[in-house]
Every structure is written in C-alpha cells, then in structure tokens.
Design a protein around this motif. Structure first.
Motif, PDB file in Angstrom:
ATOM      1  N   UNK A  19      -0.401  59.833 126.911  1.00 18.92           N
ATOM      2  CA  UNK A  19      -0.429  60.898 127.912  1.00 18.92           C
ATOM      3  C   UNK A  19       0.726  60.731 128.899  1.00 18.92           C
ATOM      4  N   UNK A  20       0.934  59.519 129.347  1.00 13.28           N
ATOM      5  CA  UNK A  20       2.021  59.233 130.278  1.00 13.28           C
ATOM      6  C   UNK A  20       3.384  59.525 129.640  1.00 13.28           C
ATOM      7  N   UNK A  26       7.843  65.964 128.650  1.00 18.87           N
ATOM      8  CA  UNK A  26       7.681  67.355 129.069  1.00 18.87           C
ATOM      9  C   UNK A  26       8.552  67.660 130.286  1.00 18.87           C
ATOM     10  N   UNK A  27       8.610  66.744 131.234  1.00 21.50           N
ATOM     11  CA  UNK A  27       9.446  66.931 132.420  1.00 21.50           C
ATOM     12  C   UNK A  27      10.912  67.046 132.004  1.00 21.50           C
ATOM     13  N   UNK A  32      15.737  70.370 130.880  1.00 25.69           N
ATOM     14  CA  UNK A  32      16.808  70.745 129.954  1.00 25.69           C
ATOM     15  C   UNK A  32      16.624  72.154 129.388  1.00 25.69           C
ATOM     16  N   UNK A  33      15.560  72.826 129.816  1.00 25.66           N
ATOM     17  CA  UNK A  33      15.232  74.177 129.344  1.00 25.66           C
ATOM     18  C   UNK A  33      15.051  74.213 127.818  1.00 25.66           C
ATOM     19  N   UNK A  34      14.452  73.161 127.282  1.00 25.77           N
ATOM     20  CA  UNK A  34      14.178  73.053 125.850  1.00 25.77           C
ATOM     21  C   UNK A  34      12.793  73.645 125.582  1.00 25.77           C
ATOM     22  N   UNK A  63      -2.238  63.071 136.137  1.00 28.07           N
ATOM     23  CA  UNK A  63      -1.729  64.283 135.499  1.00 28.07           C
ATOM     24  C   UNK A  63      -0.621  64.895 136.363  1.00 28.07           C
ATOM     25  N   UNK A  64       0.634  64.687 135.922  1.00 29.55           N
ATOM     26  CA  UNK A  64       1.782  65.192 136.661  1.00 29.55           C
ATOM     27  C   UNK A  64       2.098  66.653 136.325  1.00 29.55           C
TER      28      UNK A  64
END
Length: 67
Positions: A19-20, A26-27, A32-34, A63-64
């Motif tokens: 999860x981490x 994801x960040x 990077x707009x991927x 959960x970030x």
C-alpha cells in the motif's frame, strides 16, 4: 508437499508495505501526468485498501491518496 500458511499479521504487513509503495508510485505518476499508469496503480490501490479494511486496519493516518 508441505503447505505453508501465512498468518494474518504477515498478510497485513505485506499489504501495508504494498500500500505504501503503490501510493509513492501514484504520486509520481500523477506528477508526471502518466494517466494510464496512474489508472493501473489506482486499481491495485483500491484492491489493497479493501484488503486492509477487511483485516481491520485503520487507514486514516497512512492513506496519502484519499481516493
């Protein structure tokens, strides 16, 4: 053939580690707009989040992404 059982604690630790890591990717993907990469990661994020919730893990603090 010996079958090894995984304890609930081991499953929780592995899922929390995953999860981490997923959140970190994801960040980066968002930065990077991927979009396709982010969408693929989000599927795994949701799956792991559901698993952790079912195991009774409170994700409020870790959960970030908050999606």
């Amino acid at each position: 053939m010996e079958v090894l059982e995984t304890s609930k604690e081991e499953i929780m630790k592995n899922a929390m580690d995953d999860f981490s890591e997923i959140q970190e990717y994801m960040v980066l993907a968002k930065k990077e707009n991927a979009k396709e990469t982010y969408a693929k990661l989000k599927k795994k994020y949701i799956y792991i989040k559901a698993l952790l919730n079912s195991l009774g893990v409170t994700l409020t603090e870790i959960d970030e992404i908050k999606e």
